[in-house]
Design an enzyme around this catalytic site. Structure first.
Site, PDB file in Angstrom:
ATOM      1  N   ASP A  94      30.489 -44.831 -35.077  1.00 35.61           N
ATOM      2  CA  ASP A  94      29.202 -45.463 -34.782  1.00 35.61           C
ATOM      3  C   ASP A  94      28.579 -45.851 -36.117  1.00 35.61           C
ATOM      4  O   ASP A  94      27.896 -45.066 -36.774  1.00 35.61           O
ATOM      5  CB  ASP A  94      28.297 -44.513 -33.998  1.00 35.61           C
ATOM      6  CG  ASP A  94      27.139 -45.270 -33.360  1.00 35.61           C
ATOM      7  OD1 ASP A  94      27.020 -46.495 -33.573  1.00 35.61           O
ATOM      8  OD2 ASP A  94      26.352 -44.629 -32.637  1.00 35.61           O
ATOM      9  N   ALA A  95      28.881 -47.066 -36.529  1.00 39.36           N
ATOM     10  CA  ALA A  95      28.582 -47.505 -37.894  1.00 39.36           C
ATOM     11  C   ALA A  95      27.669 -48.725 -37.916  1.00 39.36           C
ATOM     12  O   ALA A  95      27.011 -49.000 -38.905  1.00 39.36           O
ATOM     13  CB  ALA A  95      29.882 -47.820 -38.615  1.00 39.36           C
ATOM     14  N   LYS A  96      27.655 -49.461 -36.810  1.00 41.56           N
ATOM     15  CA  LYS A  96      26.810 -50.657 -36.675  1.00 41.56           C
ATOM     16  C   LYS A  96      26.943 -51.575 -37.891  1.00 41.56           C
ATOM     17  O   LYS A  96      25.958 -52.037 -38.446  1.00 41.56           O
ATOM     18  CB  LYS A  96      25.361 -50.258 -36.381  1.00 41.56           C
ATOM     19  CG  LYS A  96      25.264 -49.410 -35.099  1.00 41.56           C
ATOM     20  CD  LYS A  96      23.866 -49.110 -34.652  1.00 41.56           C
ATOM     21  CE  LYS A  96      23.841 -48.402 -33.299  1.00 41.56           C
ATOM     22  NZ  LYS A  96      24.295 -47.014 -33.321  1.00 41.56           N
ATOM     23  N   ARG A  97      28.170 -51.839 -38.285  1.00 38.65           N
ATOM     24  CA  ARG A  97      28.455 -52.681 -39.433  1.00 38.65           C
ATOM     25  C   ARG A  97      28.494 -54.150 -39.039  1.00 38.65           C
ATOM     26  O   ARG A  97      28.497 -54.497 -37.857  1.00 38.65           O
ATOM     27  CB  ARG A  97      29.793 -52.280 -40.065  1.00 38.65           C
ATOM     28  CG  ARG A  97      29.848 -50.849 -40.600  1.00 38.65           C
ATOM     29  CD  ARG A  97      28.879 -50.606 -41.735  1.00 38.65           C
ATOM     30  NE  ARG A  97      29.158 -49.359 -42.451  1.00 38.65           N
ATOM     31  CZ  ARG A  97      28.540 -48.202 -42.246  1.00 38.65           C
ATOM     32  NH1 ARG A  97      27.598 -48.106 -41.332  1.00 38.65           N
ATOM     33  NH2 ARG A  97      28.837 -47.137 -42.960  1.00 38.65           N
TER      34      ARG A  97
ATOM     35  N   ASP B  99      19.782 -48.681 -37.285  1.00 40.64           N
ATOM     36  CA  ASP B  99      20.159 -47.861 -36.138  1.00 40.64           C
ATOM     37  C   ASP B  99      18.879 -47.296 -35.543  1.00 40.64           C
ATOM     38  O   ASP B  99      17.794 -47.598 -36.034  1.00 40.64           O
ATOM     39  CB  ASP B  99      21.106 -46.740 -36.611  1.00 40.64           C
ATOM     40  CG  ASP B  99      22.033 -46.253 -35.509  1.00 40.64           C
ATOM     41  OD1 ASP B  99      21.557 -46.051 -34.378  1.00 40.64           O
ATOM     42  OD2 ASP B  99      23.234 -46.073 -35.770  1.00 40.64           O
TER      43      ASP B  99
END
Lengths: 277, 277
Positions: A94-97, B99
């Site tokens: 879960d890095a939301k890159r 996030d």
């Protein structure tokens, strides 16, 4: 891992649970702090106690990154421990890159090559070429943010496109589902937004949705299952704090196991109701 | 660092250059590969050779992350070396993070506490509460993606909001500029999108813009200065590959220094034309 294989694990484990390993060194039981790697020791105990009940683990990278190089060692050991413990598992970074192509290629290398993740969460703002490098890895997944569980989701995600009449998150679903097949693309849809799930299923009937926000953030598992489940389940419902921090005492792993199995049992009911097991 | 202090550094150095430290171990000169930490040795040489000509350094975190824990050590040493070399510098973590609140707080801790960055690039998709934790750090900056330099920018950023008639990137500028003052918020606007700079300056006349895309991506410095400069310069123009990989031989740092000074000299012309020095 393919879409079909993920569904088979769901059927085998009678669960569509994803456990969020948001391991915060400030929150783990005190007796672990004297070990060499408290974050890993915590994760190891949680994994050993819960892997029968969950189809996915999702370390949120922020928690590891904040510990500097040592945090990345803890992360690597955690992924390796999951792989050594069970084959029936899907591991999400879960890095939301998301960045321009040559940079996203570096991120893809990090999470699919340096570390052995099955999937990574990605932000859609920069468009197709910011996600394509992740999709170049076969049987690896990009999980695109569509409708998030937080309050700030309303700032931009509901903006209505003049040309199509679609909201931004609906445009993201429509557009990003064309970037690859349902074997490589999944979407984040917050459990706090179940009123939108029916409409979302009209746009992406077959895709998996990763659903955070059940538990600490207040979403309802029953509603998520009711409005979001499809013929191959199509759901991974995440719980983090409600499982891993259910107890802060010596029994934390045992209590986490009980909490995970409680959720799994409820999930089993919904899978049966939908004739999926 | 405040907006005013950043402008003073620009005036002192007669430059608004930002050097992108996108240090790829595959691309650095072969003779460095036998050192203990080739990435750091490369950065150190680049920093020593260029710090008089640049007001900012911007390591893109993807390149460090892809090296595992060792990459984060290289990153930490790089930031420390910049701090030990010069006080007149602004250091940006090009991380494009964002996030839910408790997670963004972890990212903020990473880049403003564990590592001593002045600023971080953030993705706006998740809205205000995904950026607020970064803004809680005084004199630290969030650089919000508005209009990016890549092709995929057209996928969502130009979507036109039915209610306001604004494009998504314009909504981001309007909304995010209200999240804090111009001492803490900056925007990413690609140099490949100079035709939009006039309109952008109508929405955020006073804010700094971080402008990537000059050089390898084809943007024009002259046009960026013409349409984007304001009364306190308001621009940080990034060049990465055009400086740090200008030579792959033993003279790489010397050539990087020449390239950086060439750009700085052109910038000095534009600063003079606008009576800012």
């Amino acid at each position: 891992m393919t879409h079909e294989q993920l569904f088979q694990i769901i059927q085998k484990k009678r669960s569509f649970l994803c456990i969020g390993l948001d391991t915060d060194i400030q929150k783990i039981p005190a007796h672990l702090l004297s070990t060499d790697d408290p974050v890993f020791e915590f994760n190891k105990a949680i994994i050993d106690a819960t892997h029968d009940f969950t189809v996915a683990y999702k370390p949120n990278i922020a928690f590891y990154e904040s510990q500097g190089p040592k945090g990345w060692e803890s992360l690597g050991k955690t992924v390796d421990h999951i792989r050594n413990t069970t084959k029936d598992i899907f591991i999400i970074a879960d890095a939301k890159r998301g960045d321009i192509g040559n940079t996203s290629a570096m991120y893809a290398k990090t999470f699919f090559d340096t570390y052995d993740f099955d999937a990574i969460t990605v932000a859609p703002y920069m468009g197709k070429d910011s996600v394509s490098p992740f999709l170049a890895f076969e049987e690896k997944w990009s999980i695109v943010l569509a409708l998030t569980s937080n309050q700030g989701a309303t700032d931009f995600q509901f903006l209505e496109d003049k040309a199509s009449g679609k909201k931004l998150f609906e445009k993201v679903l429509t557009t990003a589902s064309g970037w690859s097949s349902k074997d490589q693309i999944m979407f984040v849809v917050g459990a706090t937004k179940t009123e939108s799930l029916t409409d979302i299923r009209k746009i992406v009937p077959d895709h998996f949705l990763l659903v955070p926000g059940v538990g600490a953030q207040g979403g309802s598992l029953q509603e998520v299952a009711r409005f979001g489940m499809n013929e191959q389940c199509g759901l991974l419902v995440n719980s983090s704090r409600g499982i891993i921090y259910a107890s802060k005492a010596h029994d934390f792993a045992e209590i986490a196991s009980q909490k995970a199995d409680e959720i799994r049992k409820e999930m089993e009911v919904y899978l049966k109701q939908n004739n999926l097991i």
